[in-house]
Design a protein around this motif. Structure first.
Motif, mmCIF file in Angstrom:
data_model
loop_
_atom_site.group_PDB
_atom_site.id
_atom_site.type_symbol
_atom_site.label_atom_id
_atom_site.label_comp_id
_atom_site.label_asym_id
_atom_site.label_seq_id
_atom_site.Cartn_x
_atom_site.Cartn_y
_atom_site.Cartn_z
ATOM 1 N N ASP A 66 -16.780 1.370 -0.251
ATOM 2 C CA ASP A 66 -15.206 1.348 0.420
ATOM 3 C C ASP A 66 -14.878 2.977 1.517
ATOM 4 O O ASP A 66 -14.342 3.477 0.895
ATOM 5 N N PRO A 67 -15.767 3.360 2.465
ATOM 6 C CA PRO A 67 -15.478 4.718 3.075
ATOM 7 C C PRO A 67 -14.630 4.637 3.692
ATOM 8 O O PRO A 67 -13.592 5.897 3.818
ATOM 9 N N GLU A 68 -13.926 3.567 4.104
ATOM 10 C CA GLU A 68 -12.381 3.569 5.221
ATOM 11 C C GLU A 68 -11.177 3.980 3.902
ATOM 12 O O GLU A 68 -10.440 5.580 4.299
ATOM 13 N N THR A 69 -11.304 3.708 2.655
ATOM 14 C CA THR A 69 -9.686 4.228 1.580
ATOM 15 C C THR A 69 -10.289 5.085 1.119
ATOM 16 O O THR A 69 -9.670 5.725 0.494
ATOM 17 N N VAL A 101 -7.674 9.123 -1.878
ATOM 18 C CA VAL A 101 -7.433 7.875 -1.103
ATOM 19 C C VAL A 101 -7.401 7.607 -0.252
ATOM 20 O O VAL A 101 -5.526 8.514 0.287
ATOM 21 N N ALA A 102 -7.311 7.752 0.976
ATOM 22 C CA ALA A 102 -6.995 7.468 2.641
ATOM 23 C C ALA A 102 -5.467 6.642 2.438
ATOM 24 O O ALA A 102 -4.610 5.575 1.749
ATOM 25 N N GLY A 103 -4.550 8.001 2.404
ATOM 26 C CA GLY A 103 -2.958 7.547 3.061
ATOM 27 C C GLY A 103 -2.624 6.192 3.963
ATOM 28 O O GLY A 103 -3.632 6.232 4.386
ATOM 29 N N GLY A 104 -1.917 5.276 2.783
ATOM 30 C CA GLY A 104 -2.060 4.038 3.743
ATOM 31 C C GLY A 104 -3.256 3.002 3.448
ATOM 32 O O GLY A 104 -3.120 1.950 3.378
ATOM 33 N N ARG A 105 -3.441 3.038 2.730
ATOM 34 C CA ARG A 105 -5.004 2.507 1.201
ATOM 35 C C ARG A 105 -4.844 2.299 0.320
ATOM 36 O O ARG A 105 -5.983 2.246 -0.538
ATOM 37 N N ILE A 106 -3.984 3.160 -0.047
ATOM 38 C CA ILE A 106 -3.496 2.941 -1.714
ATOM 39 C C ILE A 106 -3.288 2.172 -2.540
ATOM 40 O O ILE A 106 -2.477 1.580 -2.333
ATOM 41 N N MET A 123 1.202 -0.835 -0.132
ATOM 42 C CA MET A 123 0.088 0.127 0.421
ATOM 43 C C MET A 123 0.220 1.287 -0.066
ATOM 44 O O MET A 123 2.549 1.085 0.772
ATOM 45 N N ILE A 124 0.540 2.395 -0.452
ATOM 46 C CA ILE A 124 1.579 3.653 -0.652
ATOM 47 C C ILE A 124 0.632 4.253 0.734
ATOM 48 O O ILE A 124 -0.843 4.645 0.525
ATOM 49 N N SER A 125 1.713 5.080 1.393
ATOM 50 C CA SER A 125 1.056 5.607 2.484
ATOM 51 C C SER A 125 1.157 7.059 2.138
ATOM 52 O O SER A 125 0.409 7.866 3.146
ATOM 53 N N THR A 126 2.513 7.473 1.724
ATOM 54 C CA THR A 126 2.337 9.059 1.787
ATOM 55 C C THR A 126 2.922 9.499 0.077
ATOM 56 O O THR A 126 2.890 8.960 -0.767
ATOM 57 N N TRP A 127 2.693 11.081 0.386
ATOM 58 C CA TRP A 127 3.402 12.002 -1.391
ATOM 59 C C TRP A 127 4.640 11.193 -1.347
ATOM 60 O O TRP A 127 4.756 11.023 -3.014
ATOM 61 N N ALA A 128 5.568 11.815 -0.613
ATOM 62 C CA ALA A 128 6.642 10.491 -1.502
ATOM 63 C C ALA A 128 6.840 8.999 -1.820
ATOM 64 O O ALA A 128 7.143 8.963 -3.294
#
Length: 115
Positions: free
Chosen positions: A64-67, A82-87, A1-6
């Motif tokens: 998927d409202p958490e994502t 898309v929420a960070g850590g859920r991409i 999963m992708i979590s940050t802009w970087a």
């Protein structure tokens, strides 16, 4: 999963699509494709922003409202947050490739697709 802009930036650049550049808009870093904002991180909520449509966004948020999240700043747009850590990288790649194509001039795509 992708979590940050970087992580999102590195992932998007790893797709090695032409005419993608680093930029700053309204004081925030983003990537542009063919001179148009392509993907970025929201300064209002911990989420990546992708281009899409309101209908698609509403469907994704219902499923998927958490994502797939929302902030009032984006309510009148078709942007998908898309929420960070859920991409999911697979979802992000498909979305990025499609929005890259959507931003490209038609004559460029004709030459690109011919290769």
């Amino acid at each position: 999963m992708i979590s940050t802009w970087a992580e999102l930036r590195d992932f998007a650049l790893s797709l090695d699509l032409p005419h993608v550049t680093d930029a700053v808009s309204w004081g925030n870093p983003n990537l542009k494709a063919h001179g148009k904002m392509w993907c970025w991180w929201s300064p209002y909520v911990d989420a990546a922003i992708f281009k899409g449509s309101r209908d698609e966004r509403e469907m994704l948020m219902a499923a998927d409202p958490e994502t797939f999240v929302m902030h009032p700043h984006y309510a009148n747009t078709g942007l998908i947050l898309v929420a960070g850590g859920r991409i999911d990288p697979g979802w992000a790649e498909a979305r990025l490739r499609q929005s890259w194509r959507d931003a490209a001039p038609k004559r460029f795509l004709k030459e690109w697709d011919a290769r």
